[in-house]
Design a protein around this motif. Sequence first.
Motif, PDB file in Angstrom:
ATOM      1  N   PHE A  78      -3.066   1.603   2.667  1.00  0.00           N
ATOM      2  CA  PHE A  78      -3.612   2.807   3.294  1.00  0.00           C
ATOM      3  C   PHE A  78      -4.736   3.427   2.478  1.00  0.00           C
ATOM      4  CE2 PHE A  78       0.634   2.316   4.924  1.00  0.00           C
ATOM      5  CZ  PHE A  78       0.439   2.507   6.290  1.00  0.00           C
ATOM      6  N   GLU A  79      -5.606   4.124   3.210  1.00  0.00           N
ATOM      7  CA  GLU A  79      -6.652   4.928   2.592  1.00  0.00           C
ATOM      8  C   GLU A  79      -6.389   6.378   2.968  1.00  0.00           C
ATOM      9  OE1 GLU A  79     -10.355   3.291   4.010  1.00  0.00           O
ATOM     10  OE2 GLU A  79     -10.398   1.847   2.356  1.00  0.00           O
ATOM     11  N   VAL A  80      -6.726   7.278   2.052  1.00  0.00           N
ATOM     12  CA  VAL A  80      -6.538   8.709   2.271  1.00  0.00           C
ATOM     13  C   VAL A  80      -7.809   9.431   1.832  1.00  0.00           C
ATOM     14  CG1 VAL A  80      -4.023   8.612   2.046  1.00  0.00           C
ATOM     15  CG2 VAL A  80      -5.423   8.988   0.012  1.00  0.00           C
ATOM     16  N   LEU A  81      -7.899  10.693   2.207  1.00  0.00           N
ATOM     17  CA  LEU A  81      -9.053  11.503   1.807  1.00  0.00           C
ATOM     18  C   LEU A  81      -8.659  12.454   0.682  1.00  0.00           C
ATOM     19  CD1 LEU A  81     -10.603  12.552   5.249  1.00  0.00           C
ATOM     20  CD2 LEU A  81     -11.447  10.818   3.649  1.00  0.00           C
ATOM     21  N   THR A  82      -9.545  12.591  -0.294  1.00  0.00           N
ATOM     22  CA  THR A  82      -9.348  13.585  -1.346  1.00  0.00           C
ATOM     23  C   THR A  82      -9.680  14.962  -0.767  1.00  0.00           C
ATOM     24  OG1 THR A  82     -11.631  13.519  -2.130  1.00  0.00           O
ATOM     25  CG2 THR A  82     -10.087  11.914  -3.104  1.00  0.00           C
ATOM     26  N   THR A  83      -9.413  16.008  -1.532  1.00  0.00           N
ATOM     27  CA  THR A  83      -9.770  17.350  -1.071  1.00  0.00           C
ATOM     28  C   THR A  83     -11.285  17.508  -0.946  1.00  0.00           C
ATOM     29  OG1 THR A  83      -9.637  18.191  -3.326  1.00  0.00           O
ATOM     30  CG2 THR A  83      -7.679  18.477  -1.942  1.00  0.00           C
ATOM     31  N   GLY A  84     -12.038  16.640  -1.599  1.00  0.00           N
ATOM     32  CA  GLY A  84     -13.494  16.614  -1.454  1.00  0.00           C
ATOM     33  C   GLY A  84     -13.940  15.699  -0.328  1.00  0.00           C
ATOM     34  N   HIS A  85     -12.984  15.193   0.432  1.00  0.00           N
ATOM     35  CA  HIS A  85     -13.198  14.321   1.598  1.00  0.00           C
ATOM     36  C   HIS A  85     -13.852  12.988   1.256  1.00  0.00           C
ATOM     37  CE1 HIS A  85     -11.522  17.238   4.369  1.00  0.00           C
ATOM     38  NE2 HIS A  85     -12.091  18.139   3.581  1.00  0.00           N
ATOM     39  N   THR A 140     -13.005   8.993   0.545  1.00  0.00           N
ATOM     40  CA  THR A 140     -11.960   8.030   0.881  1.00  0.00           C
ATOM     41  C   THR A 140     -11.471   7.329  -0.378  1.00  0.00           C
ATOM     42  OG1 THR A 140     -12.929   7.691   3.061  1.00  0.00           O
ATOM     43  CG2 THR A 140     -11.441   5.980   2.259  1.00  0.00           C
ATOM     44  N   VAL A 141     -10.138   7.265  -0.519  1.00  0.00           N
ATOM     45  CA  VAL A 141      -9.506   6.620  -1.671  1.00  0.00           C
ATOM     46  C   VAL A 141      -8.466   5.636  -1.151  1.00  0.00           C
ATOM     47  CG1 VAL A 141      -7.998   7.009  -3.661  1.00  0.00           C
ATOM     48  CG2 VAL A 141      -9.808   8.634  -3.160  1.00  0.00           C
ATOM     49  N   SER A 142      -8.460   4.446  -1.710  1.00  0.00           N
ATOM     50  CA  SER A 142      -7.441   3.458  -1.371  1.00  0.00           C
ATOM     51  C   SER A 142      -6.209   3.697  -2.237  1.00  0.00           C
ATOM     52  CB  SER A 142      -7.967   2.048  -1.618  1.00  0.00           C
ATOM     53  OG  SER A 142      -6.911   1.112  -1.508  1.00  0.00           O
TER      54      SER A 142
END
Length: 167
Positions: free
Chosen positions: A7-14, A16-18
Amino acid sequence: MTSIHDFEVLTTGHETVSLRRYENQVVLIVNTATECGLANQFDSLEMIHQRFKDRGVAVLGFPSNQFNNQEPVEDKDMTSVCKLNHGVTFPLFAKIDVKGANIHPLFDYLTNAKKGLLGSVIKWNFTKFLIGKDGQVVKRYAPTTKPEAIIPDIEKLLASQSNAAAN
């Protein structure tokens, strides 16, 4: 998807992080809310982060505003609020849906991998998922389970996965 590493998610700075970056780590994933009555758990989650980060354990917070609007803080301000009020240094990600029609794929995976006492749907903030180094869900904890109560499971998981690696 076969593990959280897919999965990839978004940091609070938007950005994308795997979650592949957490391969070979034990991970504790928590849906959080800064204005929840259980927000004092941030302190214990930070204690776990500090105690185990050098042993390959990551605590990851995923804020959600789906329970009585208890996460009203904008993503860009959330990390500051958690750091100021609770000393949080573990990663917090952008707000997501942890249930319903727009559930984030990560939480769809987590809730289907380990159902809670009353089914798969998350019922409140601070539901916790313990993930093994292989990215598989090992255990799910209720919102009222204090993070300190998870420490023995983390230690057992670290020991068993260290022993498996040695064999």
